[in-house]
Design a protein around this motif. Structure first.
Motif, PDB file in Angstrom:
ATOM      1  N   VAL A  20     -50.219 -58.330  32.582  1.00  0.00           N
ATOM      2  CA  VAL A  20     -49.370 -57.583  33.518  1.00  0.00           C
ATOM      3  C   VAL A  20     -49.664 -56.088  33.411  1.00  0.00           C
ATOM      4  N   SER A  21     -49.507 -55.533  32.222  1.00  0.00           N
ATOM      5  CA  SER A  21     -49.764 -54.099  32.042  1.00  0.00           C
ATOM      6  C   SER A  21     -51.256 -53.800  31.939  1.00  0.00           C
ATOM      7  N   ARG A  22     -52.031 -54.811  31.567  1.00  0.00           N
ATOM      8  CA  ARG A  22     -53.478 -54.708  31.278  1.00  0.00           C
ATOM      9  C   ARG A  22     -53.773 -53.899  30.016  1.00  0.00           C
ATOM     10  N   ASP A  23     -52.742 -53.512  29.304  1.00  0.00           N
ATOM     11  CA  ASP A  23     -52.936 -52.739  28.083  1.00  0.00           C
ATOM     12  C   ASP A  23     -53.190 -53.681  26.907  1.00  0.00           C
ATOM     13  N   LEU A  24     -53.649 -53.112  25.807  1.00  0.00           N
ATOM     14  CA  LEU A  24     -53.826 -53.877  24.580  1.00  0.00           C
ATOM     15  C   LEU A  24     -52.487 -54.373  24.061  1.00  0.00           C
ATOM     16  N   VAL A  25     -52.535 -55.464  23.318  1.00  0.00           N
ATOM     17  CA  VAL A  25     -51.329 -56.044  22.724  1.00  0.00           C
ATOM     18  C   VAL A  25     -51.336 -55.699  21.238  1.00  0.00           C
ATOM     19  N   PRO A  26     -50.537 -54.724  20.803  1.00  0.00           N
ATOM     20  CA  PRO A  26     -50.611 -54.274  19.406  1.00  0.00           C
ATOM     21  C   PRO A  26     -50.231 -55.351  18.390  1.00  0.00           C
ATOM     22  N   ASP A  27     -49.351 -56.265  18.797  1.00  0.00           N
ATOM     23  CA  ASP A  27     -48.862 -57.262  17.840  1.00  0.00           C
ATOM     24  C   ASP A  27     -48.769 -58.627  18.517  1.00  0.00           C
ATOM     25  N   PRO A  28     -49.897 -59.280  18.750  1.00  0.00           N
ATOM     26  CA  PRO A  28     -49.872 -60.586  19.415  1.00  0.00           C
ATOM     27  C   PRO A  28     -49.175 -61.622  18.547  1.00  0.00           C
ATOM     28  N   GLY A  97     -56.782 -48.239  26.645  1.00  0.00           N
ATOM     29  CA  GLY A  97     -55.979 -48.440  25.444  1.00  0.00           C
ATOM     30  C   GLY A  97     -56.201 -47.335  24.429  1.00  0.00           C
ATOM     31  N   THR A  98     -55.172 -47.045  23.649  1.00  0.00           N
ATOM     32  CA  THR A  98     -55.253 -45.983  22.653  1.00  0.00           C
ATOM     33  C   THR A  98     -55.069 -46.559  21.254  1.00  0.00           C
ATOM     34  N   ALA A 355     -56.708 -45.573  45.035  1.00  0.00           N
ATOM     35  CA  ALA A 355     -55.964 -45.832  43.811  1.00  0.00           C
ATOM     36  C   ALA A 355     -55.892 -44.570  42.960  1.00  0.00           C
ATOM     37  N   ASP A 356     -54.808 -44.435  42.192  1.00  0.00           N
ATOM     38  CA  ASP A 356     -54.776 -43.343  41.227  1.00  0.00           C
ATOM     39  C   ASP A 356     -55.576 -43.764  39.995  1.00  0.00           C
ATOM     40  N   GLU A 357     -55.728 -42.846  39.031  1.00  0.00           N
ATOM     41  CA  GLU A 357     -56.567 -43.144  37.875  1.00  0.00           C
ATOM     42  C   GLU A 357     -56.062 -44.343  37.085  1.00  0.00           C
ATOM     43  N   ALA A 358     -54.742 -44.428  36.908  1.00  0.00           N
ATOM     44  CA  ALA A 358     -54.182 -45.551  36.152  1.00  0.00           C
ATOM     45  C   ALA A 358     -54.458 -46.873  36.869  1.00  0.00           C
ATOM     46  N   GLY A 359     -54.298 -46.868  38.186  1.00  0.00           N
ATOM     47  CA  GLY A 359     -54.559 -48.086  38.951  1.00  0.00           C
ATOM     48  C   GLY A 359     -56.021 -48.472  38.920  1.00  0.00           C
ATOM     49  N   ALA A 360     -56.890 -47.476  38.982  1.00  0.00           N
ATOM     50  CA  ALA A 360     -58.330 -47.762  38.937  1.00  0.00           C
ATOM     51  C   ALA A 360     -58.722 -48.359  37.587  1.00  0.00           C
ATOM     52  N   LEU A 361     -58.119 -47.855  36.514  1.00  0.00           N
ATOM     53  CA  LEU A 361     -58.423 -48.393  35.190  1.00  0.00           C
ATOM     54  C   LEU A 361     -57.900 -49.821  35.035  1.00  0.00           C
ATOM     55  N   ARG A 362     -56.737 -50.096  35.622  1.00  0.00           N
ATOM     56  CA  ARG A 362     -56.227 -51.471  35.580  1.00  0.00           C
ATOM     57  C   ARG A 362     -57.160 -52.416  36.330  1.00  0.00           C
ATOM     58  N   ARG A 363     -57.747 -51.922  37.408  1.00  0.00           N
ATOM     59  CA  ARG A 363     -58.693 -52.763  38.143  1.00  0.00           C
ATOM     60  C   ARG A 363     -59.924 -53.079  37.285  1.00  0.00           C
ATOM     61  N   VAL A 364     -60.343 -52.119  36.475  1.00  0.00           N
ATOM     62  CA  VAL A 364     -61.470 -52.372  35.560  1.00  0.00           C
ATOM     63  C   VAL A 364     -61.114 -53.499  34.592  1.00  0.00           C
ATOM     64  N   VAL A 365     -59.905 -53.464  34.049  1.00  0.00           N
ATOM     65  CA  VAL A 365     -59.481 -54.521  33.134  1.00  0.00           C
ATOM     66  C   VAL A 365     -59.477 -55.869  33.838  1.00  0.00           C
TER      67      VAL A 365
END
Length: 389
Positions: A20-28, A97-98, A355-365
């Motif tokens: 959903v967020s396309r971000d990393l999951v720090p604690d799966p 991701g950071t 797309a804004d930068e955040a949206g473009a990065l989500r598309r990459v994911v």
């Protein structure tokens, strides 16, 4: 002279993301990796960060066996991740991701690394591919390591998958190696003339108390600390499994070609590390786009020309090892681009479409999630791999 076995073992590292967020999951969920470890005893492992998963094939006698095992393992991790509501990407960095929110795995080895290395290891939010080639004779292992160093930039150029770092286009196709270089004992190894020389250097480090064994030497290529193999570590992880298999096969063929020359008392021409390092940088920066330096000619040469020369040199070896199709696939990588090329294309196309930068990065994911699953279904059964020793 006895031909080395040149068996193959391939290790790949992946990242777990929230679809959903396309971000990393720090604690799966711990049940995810536990299920994989129970399902594939010894073949799936936790990495330094909890958002990472590593797979490793058994010892394989051919690239066909390696294909069967690697696709089975990658497919299994994809399926288990999806069962737990997550997704998998095979990329050497996450597009946005950071590292700060990530949690490292609770194991003594990783606790010690965190204490010893500080922030550089906390920033090590990167994934790679390691290819082991079986070479029984330790001195041959060192001799081939010395010679094959020349070709490591050529292999890296075919695998780049880390153009982004924390949401920024780094302008490098492999930013992973820039991050990795903050650690000690990384980069291109020096020239060792014998296994004894290598052992003496290793013993000096151990005696000084800075490392316990060779597993904490993280060069681009190294003699494995656990197996009688030469472990190639310079490459990014390929998002498409077919690309990774092609590079593993090319590495195997290069080693056999160098062994053939050695059997005739011929060695690959020696080049200083500073020259090889220059090509390594070019591969990091440009991938294959701007070519590499042919140090025999002393000039930049388009990568496509260099690749054709290499493929001609190893044609006999590809036939002997049964990997002609995989070797030929390297041309497809040039035609379609590496993961880094496709990530950047998806990003800038999304921006062009509004797309804004955040949206473009989500598309990459999203693209990475789909490509990670390419080629994982419909494989024909092969002979089983030999159990790892």
């Amino acid at each position: 002279m006895t031909e080395p076995a040149l068996t193959l073992g391939i290790e790949e590292e992946y990242l777990l993301v929230d679809p959903v967020s396309r971000d990393l999951v720090p604690d799966p969920p711990p049940e995810l990796v536990e299920a994989l470890e129970n399902r594939h005893e010894g073949a799936v492992a936790r990495e330094f960060f909890r958002c990472q998963v590593e797979v490793g094939t058994p010892v394989c006698r051919s690239i066909a066996e390696a294909r069967t095992e690697l696709t089975r393992l990658r497919r299994s991790v994809v399926e288990e991740a999806e069962r737990h509501g997550l997704a998998l990407i095979a990329a050497s960095t996450h597009p946005f991701g950071t590292w700060r929110p990530q949690k490292h795995t609770d194991r003594s080895r990783y606790d010690q690394l965190a204490r010893d290395l500080g922030v550089p290891v906390r920033r090590l939010l990167i994934c790679g591919t390691h290819v082991h080639a079986g070479i029984e004779d330790p001195n041959l292992r060192i001799d081939l390591m010395r010679q094959v160093r020349y070709f490591l930039p050529h292999l890296l150029s075919l695998t780049t998958s880390s153009p982004f770092w924390q949401g920024t286009d780094t302008k490098l196709k492999s930013y992973r190696l820039a991050v990795f270089s903050e650690l000690p004992r990384t980069g291109m190894p020096e020239e060792f003339q014998s296994y004894g020389e290598y052992e003496a250097a290793l013993a000096a480090l151990v005696q000084a108390g800075v490392i316990e064994d060779g597993s904490k030497i993280w060069w681009d290529i190294r003699p494995s600390a656990r197996f009688p193999t030469l472990e190639m570590r310079v490459t990014d992880v390929c998002t498409r499994v077919e690309d990774g298999l092609a590079v593993a096969a090319l590495y195997q063929c290069l080693l056999r070609m160098l062994w053939r020359l050695r059997a005739r008392n011929i060695a690959w021409r020696r080049y200083r590390s500073v020259l090889i390092e220059e090509n390594r940088w070019r591969a990091m920066r440009y991938g294959f786009e701007e070519g590499l330096i042919d140090w025999g000619k002393g000039k930049l040469v388009p990568y496509a020309e260099l690749l054709e020369e290499v493929l001609a040199m190893v044609a006999e070896d590809a036939a002997a090892l049964g990997c002609e199709a995989e070797i030929a696939h390297t041309r497809t990588i040039l035609a379609q681009g590496t993961s880094a090329h496709r990530q950047l294309a998806a990003y800038y196309q999304a921006l062009a479409e509004g797309a804004d930068e955040a949206g473009a990065l989500r598309r990459v994911v999203d693209r990475l999630i789909l490509e990670t699953k390419e080629g994982l279904s419909g494989e024909q059964p092969q002979q089983p791999c030999v159990a790892a020793s």
